[in-house]
Motif scaffolding. Structure first.
Motif, PDB file in Angstrom:
ATOM      1  N   ASN A 168       2.102-104.598  59.909  1.00  0.00           N
ATOM      2  CA  ASN A 168       1.141-105.697  59.958  1.00  0.00           C
ATOM      3  C   ASN A 168       0.094-105.488  58.878  1.00  0.00           C
ATOM      4  N   VAL A 169      -0.256-106.575  58.194  1.00  0.00           N
ATOM      5  CA  VAL A 169      -1.235-106.529  57.108  1.00  0.00           C
ATOM      6  C   VAL A 169      -2.250-107.643  57.325  1.00  0.00           C
ATOM      7  N   TRP A 170      -3.524-107.338  57.072  1.00  0.00           N
ATOM      8  CA  TRP A 170      -4.577-108.360  57.147  1.00  0.00           C
ATOM      9  C   TRP A 170      -5.686-107.998  56.174  1.00  0.00           C
ATOM     10  N   VAL A 171      -6.551-108.960  55.913  1.00  0.00           N
ATOM     11  CA  VAL A 171      -7.670-108.776  54.991  1.00  0.00           C
ATOM     12  C   VAL A 171      -8.885-108.305  55.772  1.00  0.00           C
ATOM     13  N   VAL A 172      -9.432-107.166  55.375  1.00  0.00           N
ATOM     14  CA  VAL A 172     -10.646-106.623  55.978  1.00  0.00           C
ATOM     15  C   VAL A 172     -11.870-107.180  55.252  1.00  0.00           C
ATOM     16  N   ALA A 173     -11.822-107.189  53.917  1.00  0.00           N
ATOM     17  CA  ALA A 173     -12.933-107.688  53.098  1.00  0.00           C
ATOM     18  C   ALA A 173     -12.389-108.183  51.768  1.00  0.00           C
ATOM     19  N   CYS A 174     -13.061-109.189  51.237  1.00  0.00           N
ATOM     20  CA  CYS A 174     -12.633-109.777  49.962  1.00  0.00           C
ATOM     21  C   CYS A 174     -13.872-110.354  49.284  1.00  0.00           C
ATOM     22  N   ARG A 175     -14.232-109.754  48.115  1.00  0.00           N
ATOM     23  CA  ARG A 175     -15.447-110.208  47.445  1.00  0.00           C
ATOM     24  C   ARG A 175     -15.390-109.805  45.982  1.00  0.00           C
ATOM     25  N   GLY A 176     -15.717-110.718  45.106  1.00  0.00           N
ATOM     26  CA  GLY A 176     -15.736-110.422  43.673  1.00  0.00           C
ATOM     27  C   GLY A 176     -14.356-110.036  43.170  1.00  0.00           C
ATOM     28  N   ALA A 177     -14.203-108.786  42.765  1.00  0.00           N
ATOM     29  CA  ALA A 177     -12.909-108.276  42.306  1.00  0.00           C
ATOM     30  C   ALA A 177     -12.294-107.332  43.332  1.00  0.00           C
ATOM     31  N   ARG A 178     -12.973-107.134  44.471  1.00  0.00           N
ATOM     32  CA  ARG A 178     -12.562-106.119  45.447  1.00  0.00           C
ATOM     33  C   ARG A 178     -11.855-106.747  46.641  1.00  0.00           C
ATOM     34  N   LEU A 179     -10.765-106.109  47.053  1.00  0.00           N
ATOM     35  CA  LEU A 179      -9.983-106.548  48.205  1.00  0.00           C
ATOM     36  C   LEU A 179      -9.670-105.322  49.053  1.00  0.00           C
ATOM     37  N   GLU A 180      -9.956-105.410  50.337  1.00  0.00           N
ATOM     38  CA  GLU A 180      -9.599-104.326  51.252  1.00  0.00           C
ATOM     39  C   GLU A 180      -8.644-104.883  52.303  1.00  0.00           C
ATOM     40  N   LEU A 181      -7.512-104.220  52.457  1.00  0.00           N
ATOM     41  CA  LEU A 181      -6.505-104.635  53.421  1.00  0.00           C
ATOM     42  C   LEU A 181      -6.391-103.604  54.533  1.00  0.00           C
ATOM     43  N   GLY A 182      -6.118-104.081  55.742  1.00  0.00           N
ATOM     44  CA  GLY A 182      -5.838-103.218  56.877  1.00  0.00           C
ATOM     45  C   GLY A 182      -4.363-103.285  57.214  1.00  0.00           C
ATOM     46  N   TYR A 183      -3.854-102.219  57.809  1.00  0.00           N
ATOM     47  CA  TYR A 183      -2.432-102.129  58.155  1.00  0.00           C
ATOM     48  C   TYR A 183      -2.274-101.455  59.509  1.00  0.00           C
ATOM     49  N   GLU A 184      -1.225-101.846  60.204  1.00  0.00           N
ATOM     50  CA  GLU A 184      -0.729-101.139  61.378  1.00  0.00           C
ATOM     51  C   GLU A 184       0.784-101.047  61.234  1.00  0.00           C
ATOM     52  N   ILE A 185       1.307 -99.881  61.472  1.00  0.00           N
ATOM     53  CA  ILE A 185       2.752 -99.693  61.527  1.00  0.00           C
ATOM     54  C   ILE A 185       3.052 -99.404  62.995  1.00  0.00           C
ATOM     55  N   SER A 186       3.798-100.324  63.630  1.00  0.00           N
ATOM     56  CA  SER A 186       3.967-100.244  65.082  1.00  0.00           C
ATOM     57  C   SER A 186       5.206-101.014  65.531  1.00  0.00           C
ATOM     58  N   ASP A 187       5.525-100.842  66.806  1.00  0.00           N
ATOM     59  CA  ASP A 187       6.521-101.682  67.466  1.00  0.00           C
ATOM     60  C   ASP A 187       6.441-101.471  68.973  1.00  0.00           C
ATOM     61  N   ASP A 188       6.739-102.487  69.719  1.00  0.00           N
ATOM     62  CA  ASP A 188       6.807-102.407  71.183  1.00  0.00           C
ATOM     63  C   ASP A 188       5.656-101.623  71.801  1.00  0.00           C
ATOM     64  N   GLY A 189       4.440-101.871  71.313  1.00  0.00           N
ATOM     65  CA  GLY A 189       3.276-101.222  71.877  1.00  0.00           C
ATOM     66  C   GLY A 189       3.015 -99.801  71.394  1.00  0.00           C
ATOM     67  N   GLN A 190       3.871 -99.252  70.549  1.00  0.00           N
ATOM     68  CA  GLN A 190       3.676 -97.903  70.003  1.00  0.00           C
ATOM     69  C   GLN A 190       3.089 -98.006  68.599  1.00  0.00           C
ATOM     70  N   LEU A 191       1.929 -97.403  68.396  1.00  0.00           N
ATOM     71  CA  LEU A 191       1.267 -97.387  67.095  1.00  0.00           C
ATOM     72  C   LEU A 191       1.618 -96.084  66.386  1.00  0.00           C
TER      73      LEU A 191
END
Length: 135
Positions: A77-100
């Protein structure tokens, strides 16, 4: 918030001697999911892609549980944590069936490969990234 989810197939070569996915592979899994997510945003033309690139400046991975090798894919899973100017921070989770298995972030810079310089994130890119931004 909408997360981009990529069902990533595991490769036999990703497993270590213990039968788990080697921790170094998690960065590749994040890259593959991010690349798939960005396909819709980045220009199709190779020359334009060079002027609208994103480069990774920092990655932080917190490993939560061993990921055993198996035939079934794992969700990245990927999502945007912050985005401003030239900077981008992405968050990730690697998981399945409730197991992170891992949580991570990458800090990226919008970058023009031809000029070798950072660039501002464009309005169309901001519109695309807003889909995956919390708030």
């Amino acid at each position: 918030m909408i997360k981009y989810t990529y069902p990533l197939p595991l490769r036999w070569a990703d497993a270590d001697a213990y039968g788990h996915v080697n921790n170094a592979k998690f960065l590749q899994y994040m890259e593959e999911a991010r690349t798939r997510m960005f396909q819709e945003m980045l220009p199709e033309d190779g020359a334009a892609r060079r002027q609208h690139a994103f480069v990774v400046g920092r990655s932080i991975v917190d490993y939560r549980a061993p990921l055993p090798y198996r035939e079934a894919p794992v969700d990245v899973n990927v999502w945007v944590v912050a985005c401003r100017g030239a900077r981008l921070e992405l968050g990730y989770e690697i998981s399945d069936d409730g197991q992170l298995y891992a949580e991570a972030t990458t800090t990226m810079a919008a970058y023009n490969l031809d000029s070798g310089r950072p660039r501002r994130i464009s309005e169309p890119e901001l519109d695309f990234l807003a889909r995956y931004t919390d708030g």
